[in-house]
Design a protein around this motif. Sequence first.
Motif, PDB file in Angstrom:
ATOM      1  N   LEU A  34       0.817  -3.022   3.200  1.00 15.42           N
ATOM      2  CA  LEU A  34       1.566  -2.746   1.967  1.00 15.42           C
ATOM      3  C   LEU A  34       2.172  -1.351   1.943  1.00 15.42           C
ATOM      4  CD1 LEU A  34      -0.727  -4.475  -0.682  1.00 15.42           C
ATOM      5  CD2 LEU A  34       1.335  -5.351   0.419  1.00 15.42           C
ATOM      6  N   GLY A  35       2.068  -0.627   3.050  1.00 15.40           N
ATOM      7  CA  GLY A  35       2.748   0.663   3.141  1.00 15.40           C
ATOM      8  C   GLY A  35       2.081   1.786   2.390  1.00 15.40           C
ATOM      9  N   CYS A  36       0.786   1.668   2.109  1.00 14.52           N
ATOM     10  CA  CYS A  36       0.069   2.755   1.442  1.00 14.52           C
ATOM     11  C   CYS A  36      -0.163   3.905   2.420  1.00 14.52           C
ATOM     12  CB  CYS A  36      -1.289   2.279   0.938  1.00 14.52           C
ATOM     13  SG  CYS A  36      -1.231   0.996  -0.327  1.00 14.52           S
ATOM     14  N   LYS A  37      -0.295   5.081   1.876  1.00 12.89           N
ATOM     15  CA  LYS A  37      -0.738   6.201   2.697  1.00 12.89           C
ATOM     16  C   LYS A  37      -2.260   6.146   2.736  1.00 12.89           C
ATOM     17  CE  LYS A  37      -0.021  11.104   3.577  1.00 12.89           C
ATOM     18  NZ  LYS A  37       0.698  12.338   3.159  1.00 12.89           N
ATOM     19  N   VAL A  38      -2.828   6.075   3.945  1.00 13.46           N
ATOM     20  CA  VAL A  38      -4.258   5.865   4.118  1.00 13.46           C
ATOM     21  C   VAL A  38      -4.926   7.146   4.600  1.00 13.46           C
ATOM     22  CG1 VAL A  38      -6.023   4.579   5.387  1.00 13.46           C
ATOM     23  CG2 VAL A  38      -3.941   3.414   4.615  1.00 13.46           C
ATOM     24  N   TYR A  39      -6.010   7.515   3.916  1.00 16.29           N
ATOM     25  CA  TYR A  39      -6.817   8.670   4.309  1.00 16.29           C
ATOM     26  C   TYR A  39      -8.198   8.193   4.754  1.00 16.29           C
ATOM     27  CZ  TYR A  39      -3.424  11.767   1.973  1.00 16.29           C
ATOM     28  OH  TYR A  39      -2.285  12.450   1.599  1.00 16.29           O
ATOM     29  N   LEU A  40      -8.669   8.722   5.915  1.00  9.18           N
ATOM     30  CA  LEU A  40      -9.991   8.392   6.457  1.00  9.18           C
ATOM     31  C   LEU A  40     -10.719   9.676   6.850  1.00  9.18           C
ATOM     32  CD1 LEU A  40      -9.047   5.561   9.014  1.00  9.18           C
ATOM     33  CD2 LEU A  40      -9.840   5.234   6.665  1.00  9.18           C
ATOM     34  N   PHE A  71      -2.622   7.365  10.145  1.00 15.10           N
ATOM     35  CA  PHE A  71      -3.489   7.618   9.004  1.00 15.10           C
ATOM     36  C   PHE A  71      -3.755   9.123   8.941  1.00 15.10           C
ATOM     37  CE2 PHE A  71      -5.491   3.126   9.545  1.00 15.10           C
ATOM     38  CZ  PHE A  71      -4.368   2.564   8.952  1.00 15.10           C
ATOM     39  N   TYR A  72      -4.380   9.569   7.860  1.00 11.59           N
ATOM     40  CA  TYR A  72      -4.471  11.008   7.610  1.00 11.59           C
ATOM     41  C   TYR A  72      -5.906  11.428   7.299  1.00 11.59           C
ATOM     42  CZ  TYR A  72       0.492  10.208   7.403  1.00 11.59           C
ATOM     43  OH  TYR A  72       1.774   9.826   7.736  1.00 11.59           O
ATOM     44  N   ILE A 128       4.869   3.725   8.355  1.00 13.17           N
ATOM     45  CA  ILE A 128       4.527   2.441   7.740  1.00 13.17           C
ATOM     46  C   ILE A 128       4.703   1.309   8.735  1.00 13.17           C
ATOM     47  CG2 ILE A 128       5.257   0.756   5.988  1.00 13.17           C
ATOM     48  CD1 ILE A 128       5.944   3.134   4.168  1.00 13.17           C
ATOM     49  N   GLU A 129       5.788   1.337   9.495  1.00 14.00           N
ATOM     50  CA  GLU A 129       6.066   0.269  10.456  1.00 14.00           C
ATOM     51  C   GLU A 129       5.054   0.285  11.607  1.00 14.00           C
ATOM     52  OE1 GLU A 129       7.916  -3.136  11.583  1.00 14.00           O
ATOM     53  OE2 GLU A 129       8.212  -1.963   9.748  1.00 14.00           O
ATOM     54  N   ILE A 130       4.683   1.456  12.083  1.00  9.38           N
ATOM     55  CA  ILE A 130       3.680   1.571  13.153  1.00  9.38           C
ATOM     56  C   ILE A 130       2.349   0.990  12.701  1.00  9.38           C
ATOM     57  CG2 ILE A 130       2.236   3.250  14.399  1.00  9.38           C
ATOM     58  CD1 ILE A 130       4.782   4.992  14.652  1.00  9.38           C
ATOM     59  N   ASN A 131       1.937   1.304  11.483  1.00 13.06           N
ATOM     60  CA  ASN A 131       0.668   0.790  10.953  1.00 13.06           C
ATOM     61  C   ASN A 131       0.706  -0.731  10.806  1.00 13.06           C
ATOM     62  OD1 ASN A 131      -0.165   3.435  10.806  1.00 13.06           O
ATOM     63  ND2 ASN A 131       0.198   3.639   8.613  1.00 13.06           N
ATOM     64  N   LYS A 132       1.800  -1.253  10.292  1.00  5.31           N
ATOM     65  CA  LYS A 132       1.925  -2.698  10.100  1.00  5.31           C
ATOM     66  C   LYS A 132       1.848  -3.439  11.425  1.00  5.31           C
ATOM     67  CE  LYS A 132       5.074  -4.400   7.427  1.00  5.31           C
ATOM     68  NZ  LYS A 132       6.390  -4.617   6.759  1.00  5.31           N
ATOM     69  N   LYS A 133       2.529  -2.927  12.454  1.00  2.00           N
ATOM     70  CA  LYS A 133       2.549  -3.607  13.746  1.00  2.00           C
ATOM     71  C   LYS A 133       1.158  -3.674  14.360  1.00  2.00           C
ATOM     72  CE  LYS A 133       7.359  -2.999  15.159  1.00  2.00           C
ATOM     73  NZ  LYS A 133       8.285  -2.386  16.160  1.00  2.00           N
ATOM     74  N   TYR A 134       0.386  -2.605  14.197  1.00  2.00           N
ATOM     75  CA  TYR A 134      -0.972  -2.610  14.748  1.00  2.00           C
ATOM     76  C   TYR A 134      -1.800  -3.720  14.125  1.00  2.00           C
ATOM     77  CZ  TYR A 134      -5.745  -1.154  15.818  1.00  2.00           C
ATOM     78  OH  TYR A 134      -7.045  -1.134  16.235  1.00  2.00           O
TER      79      TYR A 134
END
Length: 372
Positions: free
Chosen positions: A287-293, A311-312, A333-339
């Motif tokens: 969904l294109g969220c900015k993800v923090y871990l 991710f951040y 966003i696109e890199i995260n979705k593809k993974y």
Amino acid sequence: MTTYHFLIDSTYASDFIDFICDNYQEENHKFVVLTFLNERECVKNNKNIEKIDILYKNRQFIKYLLKINKNDKLIIHGLFNKWVVYALFLKRQLLKCSTIVMWGADLYIHRTYLKSKKIKDKIFDYMRGYIFRNVNTLGFDMPTDYQLMKEWYNVTRSAYFITYPQPINKELINLALKAKNNHSTVINILLGNSASRENNHIEAFEILTKYSDENIKIYCPLSYGDTEDYKKMVIEKGKSIFKEKFEPITNFMSSNEYADFFSKMNVAIFNNNRQQAMGNITLAAFLGCKVYLRQNTTMWRQYVENGGCHFYPIETIKNININEFDSIDDQSIEINKKYFEKLQDKDFMKKTWNPLLYQNSDLGGKRINERL
């Protein structure tokens, strides 16, 4: 030959059973679903499913184990239940035909046993270690966790990467994407995935306090997890800091409801100190969220260092303003979705399960020492 699957009743178990029945010969698989009195029912009955209340029907459970012979296969999906541990340790010949797929908490409980001064805890963890070292095959949906198992239990067994179907499928993700409002002036933040202490909610609150006067809304899923006292403490602390900007989620949602809810999120923060929240991380990425871990977790190593996801680190929040906090570019966003699209591809998923079901590494599965 029959493959027996032992699973805890959950949405993941229900979706996995459907996956097996759709992609393999259904008659060769039996599903033993471990339930708990008064818990929410997810798996529906059919001819291949046997439900056992593990608290009150231990004889029935033992009976199932006794009828499994060396020509059958036994796959334990999450080694959570003490009776499963006792049975595998006492009937050790079962280990030769068994696979254990680790789900996270069943590995990280080792940290609790290390701190415990109780002899029974030390003995129980010894039994777990014996099982891990002698089981035929191990599976991990977070491959980097295997390094911890080797370190903690001196394991040298074969281990494979596997992936499970996610409860929220592509159809629901697409609906959520259509519903997503990219023009909202409020920054909606998902914090954590459950009421488990490993989410480290209070630490996350302290990091986010700097934004308490900004136009934010924090949503905190607390529908399951640890004790009611811990849940109550998290709610009280969240409301005391963020007032009406804090919204605890204490009821279970259907997949449709959760997809709609998630469509409103801009940022997802997972301050978990262990592998957890993988379904939520997957959905956040789609969904294109900015993800923090947290950087000191196997999730960070797997998703960012090995998988290349954008991710951040949670620590960076301390040094950025509100505009940077939720900003993420289209390329990331696109890199995260593809993974995550790769992980949820049914053909890819089947390749990860083939070696565990057929014991044949030529069928496409990856041993864990290989990168995805």
